[in-house]
Scaffold this motif. Structure first.
Motif, PDB file in Angstrom:
ATOM      1  N   ALA A  54       0.824  -1.208   0.000  1.00 61.17           N
ATOM      2  CA  ALA A  54       0.000   0.000   0.000  1.00 61.17           C
ATOM      3  C   ALA A  54       0.858   1.259   0.000  1.00 61.17           C
ATOM      4  O   ALA A  54       1.809   1.382   0.775  1.00 61.17           O
ATOM      5  CB  ALA A  54      -0.925   0.000   1.214  1.00 61.17           C
ATOM      6  N   GLY A  55       0.525   2.199  -0.892  1.00 61.54           N
ATOM      7  CA  GLY A  55       1.239   3.459  -0.999  1.00 61.54           C
ATOM      8  C   GLY A  55       2.288   3.478  -2.083  1.00 61.54           C
ATOM      9  O   GLY A  55       2.757   4.564  -2.461  1.00 61.54           O
ATOM     10  N   ASN A  56       2.699   2.309  -2.597  1.00 61.81           N
ATOM     11  CA  ASN A  56       3.691   2.266  -3.679  1.00 61.81           C
ATOM     12  C   ASN A  56       3.093   2.807  -4.983  1.00 61.81           C
ATOM     13  O   ASN A  56       1.878   2.763  -5.198  1.00 61.81           O
ATOM     14  CB  ASN A  56       4.179   0.848  -3.934  1.00 61.81           C
ATOM     15  CG  ASN A  56       5.131   0.319  -2.879  1.00 61.81           C
ATOM     16  OD1 ASN A  56       5.372  -0.875  -2.806  1.00 61.81           O
ATOM     17  ND2 ASN A  56       5.687   1.186  -2.045  1.00 61.81           N
ATOM     18  N   THR A  57       3.982   3.287  -5.855  1.00 64.31           N
ATOM     19  CA  THR A  57       3.581   3.685  -7.201  1.00 64.31           C
ATOM     20  C   THR A  57       4.444   2.928  -8.202  1.00 64.31           C
ATOM     21  O   THR A  57       5.621   2.652  -7.950  1.00 64.31           O
ATOM     22  CB  THR A  57       3.717   5.194  -7.413  1.00 64.31           C
ATOM     23  OG1 THR A  57       5.066   5.606  -7.161  1.00 64.31           O
ATOM     24  CG2 THR A  57       2.790   5.954  -6.465  1.00 64.31           C
ATOM     25  N   VAL A  58       3.852   2.597  -9.357  1.00 61.91           N
ATOM     26  CA  VAL A  58       4.483   1.682 -10.310  1.00 61.91           C
ATOM     27  C   VAL A  58       4.266   2.215 -11.726  1.00 61.91           C
ATOM     28  O   VAL A  58       3.196   2.761 -12.036  1.00 61.91           O
ATOM     29  CB  VAL A  58       3.856   0.268 -10.201  1.00 61.91           C
ATOM     30  CG1 VAL A  58       4.491  -0.695 -11.197  1.00 61.91           C
ATOM     31  CG2 VAL A  58       3.983  -0.275  -8.779  1.00 61.91           C
ATOM     32  N   VAL A  59       5.265   2.047 -12.584  1.00 65.80           N
ATOM     33  CA  VAL A  59       5.095   2.313 -14.004  1.00 65.80           C
ATOM     34  C   VAL A  59       5.330   1.013 -14.767  1.00 65.80           C
ATOM     35  O   VAL A  59       6.222   0.225 -14.418  1.00 65.80           O
ATOM     36  CB  VAL A  59       6.049   3.422 -14.498  1.00 65.80           C
ATOM     37  CG1 VAL A  59       7.515   3.033 -14.356  1.00 65.80           C
ATOM     38  CG2 VAL A  59       5.739   3.805 -15.941  1.00 65.80           C
ATOM     39  N   VAL A  60       4.504   0.767 -15.778  1.00 60.09           N
ATOM     40  CA  VAL A  60       4.566  -0.485 -16.536  1.00 60.09           C
ATOM     41  C   VAL A  60       4.778  -0.158 -18.016  1.00 60.09           C
ATOM     42  O   VAL A  60       3.953   0.536 -18.614  1.00 60.09           O
ATOM     43  CB  VAL A  60       3.276  -1.309 -16.380  1.00 60.09           C
ATOM     44  CG1 VAL A  60       3.424  -2.654 -17.098  1.00 60.09           C
ATOM     45  CG2 VAL A  60       2.941  -1.522 -14.907  1.00 60.09           C
ATOM     46  N   PRO A  61       5.868  -0.655 -18.630  1.00 57.42           N
ATOM     47  CA  PRO A  61       6.079  -0.422 -20.058  1.00 57.42           C
ATOM     48  C   PRO A  61       5.277  -1.403 -20.911  1.00 57.42           C
ATOM     49  O   PRO A  61       4.965  -2.516 -20.477  1.00 57.42           O
ATOM     50  CB  PRO A  61       7.584  -0.658 -20.224  1.00 57.42           C
ATOM     51  CG  PRO A  61       7.914  -1.663 -19.167  1.00 57.42           C
ATOM     52  CD  PRO A  61       7.004  -1.365 -18.000  1.00 57.42           C
TER      53      PRO A  61
END
Length: 345
Positions: A302-309
């Motif tokens: 919870a609270g993490n942020t993620v980018v997905v290519p």
């Protein structure tokens, strides 16, 4: 480039309005000041008039914008857009005060007056809300241009808000705000915002702001700027909202269908795949793993942020974890706009 989803470091952006502590606490970040109310997640665009403020770094330190410009096919699955353009801007926003009544341009207005292919249709997914938390969206009755001009001149805040639709909000609510629609966010609301990737705001109310004159009207002539406002009554307020229950499973849209032209916001839980393509995600609750077709799993909480290519392929989550996934909409990329700014001083 890495072919798997990546955790993003914080990208807190200071602003002239109050907020920040609730955002930091929700994200599990160190305390920040009272004027750090926004985090721009996976952003490839900058704040209006401040080209170095906003673009998000990756864990390597490289700006995501630069990485995408270097390998658009790997990140986006296509290379026919403007360099670094992902089609969506995602923010965390902590309203430590009621935000002023303001409006964002439509694409038509932005193309004509700002030389930009994007307007700023946006949407909110509510994370936290005080007991009487409220947003205001659109007029309850037609407001003629002459009346609007008078309200802006006199700064009659009470009259302005009284003319608008007042919408109580709670966690799990999604609210779509089309370009041209006047709106305001009440104090005590923490939300995730998806929007077209610009920072174009025209302020109708300035008594509770420290915004500069250029920020008020985007550097445009006053009457030109006010012509961006839709003066018609908003006939169907309910058509702009949707509530998503906490127990929802799979991949679930949290916004009305009309948002899909501009962007998508979806809650993701285990046992559902997200199709290959660029995405930015915020972990809403729990802990688990993000797994892609072509990469090692990453642990998220919870609270993490993620980018997905895009090159990661289809992806999903395992475990008791919920994500909010933001992706570009059906009209991305938009046609290129002219460079000239009509109506500018």
């Amino acid at each position: 480039m890495s072919a798997q989803p990546q955790l993003l470091p914080p990208n807190v952006v200071p602003h002239w309005y109050a907020g920040g502590p609730a955002l930091a606490a929700w994200r599990g970040l160190p305390p920040v000041g009272e004027s750090s109310p926004e985090e721009w997640i996976g952003a490839t665009v900058a704040r209006f008039g401040e080209p170095d403020l906003g673009p998000a770094p990756m864990a390597s330190g490289e700006l995501l914008r630069d990485a995408i410009a270097r390998d658009p096919v790997g990140w986006l699955g296509r290379d026919d857009g403007e360099p670094g353009d992902t089609g969506v801007l995602v923010k965390l926003l902590d309203a430590g005060q009621r935000l002023p009544v303001h409006v964002h341009p439509t694409r038509e207005f932005a193309c004509r007056h700002l030389g930009c292919p994007y307007g700023k249709t946006e949407a909110w997914y509510i994370l936290q809300a005080a007991g009487d938390a409220t947003v205001w969206v659109g007029w309850r009755e037609e407001v003629a241009p002459e009346r609007l001009s008078s309200l802006v001149d006199t700064q009659d805040t009470e009259a302005m808000l009284a003319l608008m639709n007042r919408i109580p909000v709670r966690p799990g609510d999604g609210v779509l705000v089309p370009g041209g629609t006047p709106h305001a966010i009440g104090q005590g609301v923490l939300l995730i915002e998806a929007q077209e990737p610009t920072d174009q705001s025209i302020l109708l109310e300035r008594v509770n702001t420290a915004a500069s004159d250029d920020e008020i009207f985007l550097g445009l002539d006053r009457d030109v700027a006010l012509s961006a406002v839709d003066v018609e009554a908003l006939a169907d307020v309910g058509g702009l909202t949707r509530h998503t229950r906490a127990e929802t499973a799979g991949l679930t849209d949290v916004l009305p269908d009309a948002a899909a032209e501009y962007f998508r916001m979806e809650v993701l839980t285990a046992r559902a795949d997200v199709p290959a393509g660029f995405a930015v995600a915020v972990v809403l609750s729990g802990e688990g793993t993000v797994r892609s077709a072509d990469g090692d799993p990453i642990v998220v909480r919870a609270g993490n942020t993620v980018v997905v290519p895009s090159v990661a392929g289809d992806w999903h989550v395992d475990g008791e974890v919920r994500l909010l996934v933001c992706r570009p909409g059906e009209s991305w990329p938009p046609p290129q706009a002219p460079n000239a700014r009509e109506g500018a001083p």
